[in-house]
Design a protein around this motif. Structure first.
Motif, short mmCIF file in Angstrom:
data_model
loop_
_atom_site.label_atom_id
_atom_site.label_comp_id
_atom_site.label_asym_id
_atom_site.label_seq_id
_atom_site.Cartn_x
_atom_site.Cartn_y
_atom_site.Cartn_z
N ASN A 1 -23.24 13.86 -3.21
CA ASN A 1 -22.27 13.02 -2.49
C ASN A 1 -22.58 12.98 -1.00
O ASN A 1 -22.45 11.93 -0.37
N GLU A 2 -22.98 14.12 -0.44
CA GLU A 2 -23.30 14.18 0.98
C GLU A 2 -24.50 13.28 1.29
O GLU A 2 -24.47 12.51 2.26
N ALA A 3 -25.53 13.36 0.46
CA ALA A 3 -26.71 12.53 0.67
C ALA A 3 -26.36 11.05 0.54
O ALA A 3 -26.80 10.22 1.36
N ARG A 4 -25.57 10.71 -0.46
CA ARG A 4 -25.16 9.31 -0.65
C ARG A 4 -24.39 8.81 0.57
O ARG A 4 -24.64 7.70 1.07
N ASP A 5 -23.49 9.61 1.08
CA ASP A 5 -22.69 9.19 2.24
C ASP A 5 -23.55 9.02 3.48
O ASP A 5 -23.31 8.10 4.28
N ILE A 6 -24.54 9.88 3.66
CA ILE A 6 -25.42 9.76 4.82
C ILE A 6 -26.25 8.48 4.74
O ILE A 6 -26.28 7.68 5.68
N PHE A 7 -26.90 8.27 3.61
CA PHE A 7 -27.78 7.11 3.49
C PHE A 7 -26.99 5.80 3.51
O PHE A 7 -27.52 4.76 3.93
N ALA A 8 -25.74 5.84 3.06
CA ALA A 8 -24.92 4.63 3.04
C ALA A 8 -24.62 4.12 4.45
O ALA A 8 -24.23 2.96 4.62
N LYS A 9 -24.82 4.95 5.45
CA LYS A 9 -24.64 4.51 6.83
C LYS A 9 -25.77 3.60 7.29
O LYS A 9 -25.64 2.88 8.28
N TYR A 10 -26.89 3.63 6.56
CA TYR A 10 -28.10 2.94 7.01
C TYR A 10 -28.62 1.89 6.04
O TYR A 10 -29.31 0.95 6.48
N VAL A 11 -28.37 2.05 4.75
CA VAL A 11 -28.93 1.17 3.72
C VAL A 11 -27.78 0.48 3.00
O VAL A 11 -26.77 1.09 2.70
N ARG A 12 -27.99 -0.79 2.70
CA ARG A 12 -26.87 -1.61 2.17
C ARG A 12 -26.35 -1.12 0.81
O ARG A 12 -25.17 -1.28 0.52
N GLU A 13 -27.21 -0.57 -0.01
CA GLU A 13 -26.77 -0.07 -1.32
C GLU A 13 -27.42 1.28 -1.59
O GLU A 13 -28.64 1.41 -1.46
N VAL A 14 -26.63 2.28 -1.95
CA VAL A 14 -27.15 3.61 -2.27
C VAL A 14 -26.58 4.03 -3.61
O VAL A 14 -25.38 3.93 -3.85
N VAL A 15 -27.46 4.49 -4.51
CA VAL A 15 -27.02 4.93 -5.84
C VAL A 15 -27.63 6.29 -6.13
O VAL A 15 -28.68 6.65 -5.59
N VAL A 16 -26.96 7.04 -6.97
CA VAL A 16 -27.50 8.30 -7.49
C VAL A 16 -27.94 8.05 -8.91
O VAL A 16 -27.14 7.67 -9.77
N ASN A 17 -29.23 8.20 -9.18
CA ASN A 17 -29.75 7.93 -10.52
C ASN A 17 -29.39 9.05 -11.50
O ASN A 17 -29.18 10.18 -11.11
#
Length: 241
Positions: A225-241
């Motif tokens: 969740n932490e990684a997803r929240d960080i990357f979501a600040k920069y990339v339009r769509e972030v998913v955890v596979n």
């Protein structure tokens, strides 16, 4: 003639829609967490012609729908770029969506030509920090980052793939740095976080190799969740596979 490690029908994790996934033999990285270490050696594999792979795609076309198609993965598929060019030309001539899953470390004239027939690149960025990347993969990351910049210049659609390895690639500052690198790239459509797993450990045993991350635990929900929240600040769509 392509050296193929294995073929997966009806794949759902290697690009958009339902896909025929061709795993090629040979890789120039030796990632500590590699789930398919049997693809690393360049020798071996089964030889396939471009026509035989296109015929497989024709047979599976009813399952592809509007978004699916053919993905070439590995190993590192760009090691066989010259032989992939006629395959991708044929696939595009017949209207198939084409995708390459690569570590981005090879950018030759053959690769540039191949990219002209490629609809989507799945770019595996193992680490933004040069020394940590070297420790994880045995190779520096300069070529991968240059490859990413080239894709941006060509406005080639890209999905970034990032394996979240506890203690190796989940440092908060490093993830922000990667996000800042990607934020400038309008061609990056998505970032896929790949949770760390040990599903390939038995292959190391069969090869007689030591698995060096034996003591590394799988990700916690909080880490993902932490990684997803960080990357979501920069990339339009972030998913955890």
């Amino acid at each position: 003639m392509l050296r193929v490690h294995s073929v997966e029908s009806l794949g759902t994790f290697d690009g958009p829609g339902i896909r025929l996934v061709i795993f090629l033999q040979g890789c120039n990285f030796k990632c500590l967490y590699c789930a398919n270490p049997d693809t690393i050696e360049c020798l071996g594999g089964i030889h396939y012609t471009a026509e035989s792979i296109v015929q497989m795609a024709r047979n599976q076309r009813p399952f592809f729908g509007a978004r699916g198609g053919v993905t070439v993965s590995g190993g590192e598929p760009l090691m066989q770029a010259r032989d992939l060019i006629p395959l991708f030309k044929m696939l595009k001539d017949e209207g198939f969506n084409t995708c390459i899953d690569t570590n981005g470390s090879i950018l030759t004239a053959d690769v540039k030509l191949l990219l002209e027939y490629t609809d989507l690149v799945l770019l595996d960025i193992k680490h933004i920090h040069p020394e940590k990347h070297q420790m994880l993969t045995g190779m520096a990351n300069g070529r991968t980052l240059s490859f990413a910049r080239y894709l941006q210049e060509q406005n080639k659609p890209v999905w970034i793939r990032y394996v979240l390895v506890p203690g190796y690639s989940n440092d908060v500052q490093d993830m922000h740095h990667l996000g800042e690198f990607l934020e400038k790239m309008d061609n990056v459509q998505k970032l896929e976080i790949q949770p760390y797993h040990k599903l390939g450990v038995h292959k190391y045993e069969a090869l007689g190799w030591d698995y060096q991350l034996e003591d590394v635990p799988t990700n916690t929900a909080e880490q993902l969740n932490e990684a997803r929240d960080i990357f979501a600040k920069y990339v339009r769509e972030v998913v955890v596979n």
